[in-house]
Write a protein that holds these residues in place. Structure first.
Motif: not given
Length: 523
Positions: A321-344
Motif C-alpha cells: 500500500f502507498s505510504r500516504q494510504v498507510l499514514e492516514v490510518l493512524r488517526e482513525p485507529l486511535e479515535s474510531g472516527e474520521i473527519w473529511i474536509s472539503r471546500a464546502n
C-alpha cells in the motif's frame, strides 16, 4: 386539474439533508409570483438540485396538475447547508402544488418527504434514508408534538422501517402522495420485515490446519478488539486466518447494526436487507487510493475504513500500500472516527474497525524460510519493512509470525498435540464462548473492549504487582518498546487474563503479551 397561478401563500414542506451520517431537517418553501415563467431554486443547491426544476415540472404535469405559468421561487433552508442529489424532488413538487392552493399547508406540516421524481411522476429511491429515519426528534410538529411521518420511495421502505421511532409511509408516485394529503386515499406502510439473524458463515477457524500460535493471536484479537499484523511467507494461511476472524467475533447488537446500515445507506452502495446484522469484512486491494480507503470526493462519501465500521478491515500485502494510504490510518485507529474536509463540506464518519494486516517478511517472501532460498539483500529487506512507519506499527497491538507448516500437517499424519481430542465443531464453539465471555466481562467491568482503554482507565483496570511492573519496565527498555507499545502490552495482557477468567494480570499473561510485540524488538 386546474390550479391557480398566482396565490399569495407560500407552500412549505420538509425534507432532510445529507451531512455524513447526519440528516439535518431541510425546510422547502415555494412561492408563486407575477413575472415571466421561471423556476429559481435558492439555498446553496448543487447541480443535481438545480436540475430538479425540470424533473419536477415534468412530474407535476404528468401527474395531472398544471404547472404555474409564473415565476416560482423555491427556497431550501438553512441556506448555508449545501444541498446535493435528487432527494428533494418530492418535497419541492409538493411545495409548488401547495403554493398553487391544491394542498393545505396544515396537511404538509405533519410529514417529511424524501424521493427523486421521474418525468412520469414515479418516486425513485435515494441514498441516506436510514439516517433520516433515525434522526432524533429535533423538530416536532407544533400542534401534535409528534415526529413527522416520513414518506419515502417504495424501494427505501424496508430501510426506513428499521427505525422504530418514526411512522413510515411509501409513496409510489407524486399523484398518490397528493391523493393521500387531500384525503382521497391512503398511502401504505412498508412491509413489516423482522431483522434477520446474521447469515451463518460456513468458514470455521478449525478449517485452518496447524498455526496454533496464529490462532491464539486471532482469539486474543477477537476477545479484546485488538489490531493484528501477521508476518510470514506466502501460502502459510494468513489470508485464511484473517477471513475467519468474523466467525469468532460475537454478532452485532441492534444499535451497532443500525450504525453500520447508516454508513452503507449514505455510501455509493445501496442498503441490502439480506446482509443486515453481518459484521463487515472489507479487503481493499493494495492499489486502492487514500480517498478509496479513508473516504472523499465532493461531497465526501465514506471509504473502506467507514464501511468496515464495527467489522474487520483486512489489508493484505501491507507494505505494498502507498505510504500516504498507510499514514492516514493512524488517526482513525486511535479515535474510531474520521473527519473529511472539503471546500464546502466537513463531515464525520465513524470508523471503529478492527485492522487485520498481513505481510511477507521480505520482498520475495522467503526470508527465514528454511524450505526456500531468500534472494533479498539485507538492505532490500530493510527498505521493504521501512514502508511501514514506526507510528503505524505502534498502533497495531499484536504482531505474530506465521511460519510454514510442519511436514504432515496438511495430510493429517503429523503428531497431534497432547489433549487435542476435541472435534472441529467443539473447538470452534469453545473459542466462540471464550471470546463471548471475555467481551462480556470487559463491557460489564469498564464499558468498552480492552483495545479502547485509555491510559487513565488502565490505571484502574490493569494494575500490576510491583515485581511484574519491574519485569515489564526492564523488558520495555531492553526491547526498545515505545510508551504506546507499553500500554499495548498491558491491554493485551488484560485480554489474555480475561480469556483465562482471571481477575488480575499474572506473569504468564504478561509474558505471552510481550511475545506478541515482535516488531518492537531492536534488530
Amino acid at each position: 386539474m386546474l390550479v391557480q397561478n398566482t396565490p399569495m401563500t407560500v407552500g412549505t414542506t420538509y425534507s432532510s439533508g445529507e451531512v455524513g451520517i447526519d440528516a439535518p431537517i431541510v425546510t422547502v418553501e415555494a412561492k408563486i409570483t407575477s413575472g415571466l415563467p421561471r423556476v429559481l431554486i435558492v439555498g446553496l443547491p448543487e447541480t443535481a438540485v438545480r436540475e430538479s426544476k425540470d424533473r419536477v415540472k415534468a412530474a407535476i404535469t404528468s401527474s395531472g396538475f398544471t404547472f404555474p405559468s409564473a415565476r416560482v421561487t423555491v427556497n431550501l433552508a438553512p441556506a448555508d447547508l449545501p444541498k446535493t442529489s435528487g432527494r428533494y424532488d418530492l418535497a419541492i413538487a409538493l411545495a409548488i402544488i401547495a403554493a398553487s392552493g391544491v394542498i393545505p399547508n396544515t396537511q404538509l406540516d405533519e410529514y417529511e418527504f424524501l424521493g427523486e421524481l421521474s418525468l412520469t411522476g414515479r418516486v425513485r429511491s435515494v441514498r441516506g434514508v436510514l439516517p433520516a429515519a433515525l434522526r432524533d426528534a429535533r423538530r416536532k410538529n407544533r400542534a401534535s408534538r409528534k415526529l413527522h411521518t416520513l414518506i419515502v420511495p417504495p424501494d427505501n421502505g424496508i430501510e426506513a422501517a428499521l427505525s422504530e421511532s418514526r411512522e413510515v409511509l411509501v409513496a409510489p408516485s407524486l399523484k398518490k402522495v397528493v391523493a393521500h394529503l387531500t384525503g382521497q386515499e391512503c398511502l401504505s406502510n412498508p412491509p413489516q420485515v423482522i431483522p434477520q439473524k446474521p447469515v451463518t458463515n460456513h468458514s470455521r477457524l478449525s478449517d485452518v490446519k496447524g498455526q496454533e500460535v496464529a490462532k491464539r493471536a486471532l482469539t486474543i484479537a477477537a476477545g479484546g478488539g485488538h489490531n493484528l499484523l501477521m508476518i510470514g511467507p506466502p501460502g502459510t494461511g494468513k489470508t485464511m486466518l484473517a477471513s475467519r476472524l468474523a466467525t469468532i467475533i460475537p454478532p452485532m447488537t441492534f444499535i451497532e447494526s443500525l450504525e453500520v446500515a447508516s454508513v452503507v445507506s449514505v455510501s455509493k452502495q445501496s442498503f441490502n436487507h439480506d446482509t443486515w446484522g453481518q459484521r463487515p469484512f472489507r479487503a481493499p486491494h493494495h492499489t486502492a487510493s487514500s480517498v478509496a480507503i479513508v473516504g472523499g470526493s465532493n461531497p465526501p462519501k465514506p471509504g473502506e475504513i467507514s464501511l468496515a465500521h464495527h467489522g474487520v478491515l483486512f489489508l493484505d500485502e501491507l507494505p505494498e500500500f502507498s505510504r500516504q494510504v498507510l499514514e492516514v490510518l493512524r488517526e482513525p485507529l486511535e479515535s474510531g472516527e474520521i473527519w473529511i474536509s472539503r471546500a464546502n463540506h466537513q463531515v464525520r464518519y465513524p470508523a471503529e474497525f478492527q485492522l487485520i494486516a498481513a505481510m511477507n517478511p521480505c520482498p520475495c517472501g522467503y526470508y527465514g524460510d528454511n524450505r526456500h532460498q531468500c534472494e533479498c539483500s539485507l538492505d532490500r529487506i530493510q527498505r521493504y519493512r521501512s514502508k511501514i512507519s514506526g507510528p503505524l506499527l505502534d498502533r497495531i497491538d499484536i504482531h505474530v509470525e506465521v511460519l510454514p507448516l510442519p511436514l504432515g500437517t496438511l495430510s493429517g499424519t503429523a503428531k497431534t498435540p497432547d489433549g487435542e481430542d476435541m472435534s472441529a465443531n467443539e473447538k470452534d464453539a469453545h473459542i466462540h464462548q471464550l471470546v463471548l465471555r471475555a467481551r462480556q466481562t470487559m463491557l460489564d467491568r469498564q464499558g468498552c473492549l480492552n483495545a479502547r482503554l485509555d491510559a487513565k482507565a488502565m490505571e484502574t483496570w490493569c494494575p500490576l504487582e510491583q515485581k511484574l511492573s519491574i519485569f515489564l519496565d526492564k523488558a520495555v527498555t531492553s526491547l526498545g518498546i515505545s510508551a504506546r507499545g507499553y500500554y499495548k502490552i498491558l491491554r493485551i495482557a488484560r485480554t489474555i487474563a480475561d480469556l483465562s477468567g482471571e481477575e488480575q494480570i499474572k506473569s504468564n499473561h504478561l509474558s505471552e503479551a510481550l511475545g506478541f510485540r515482535r516488531l518492537d524488538r531492536k534488530k
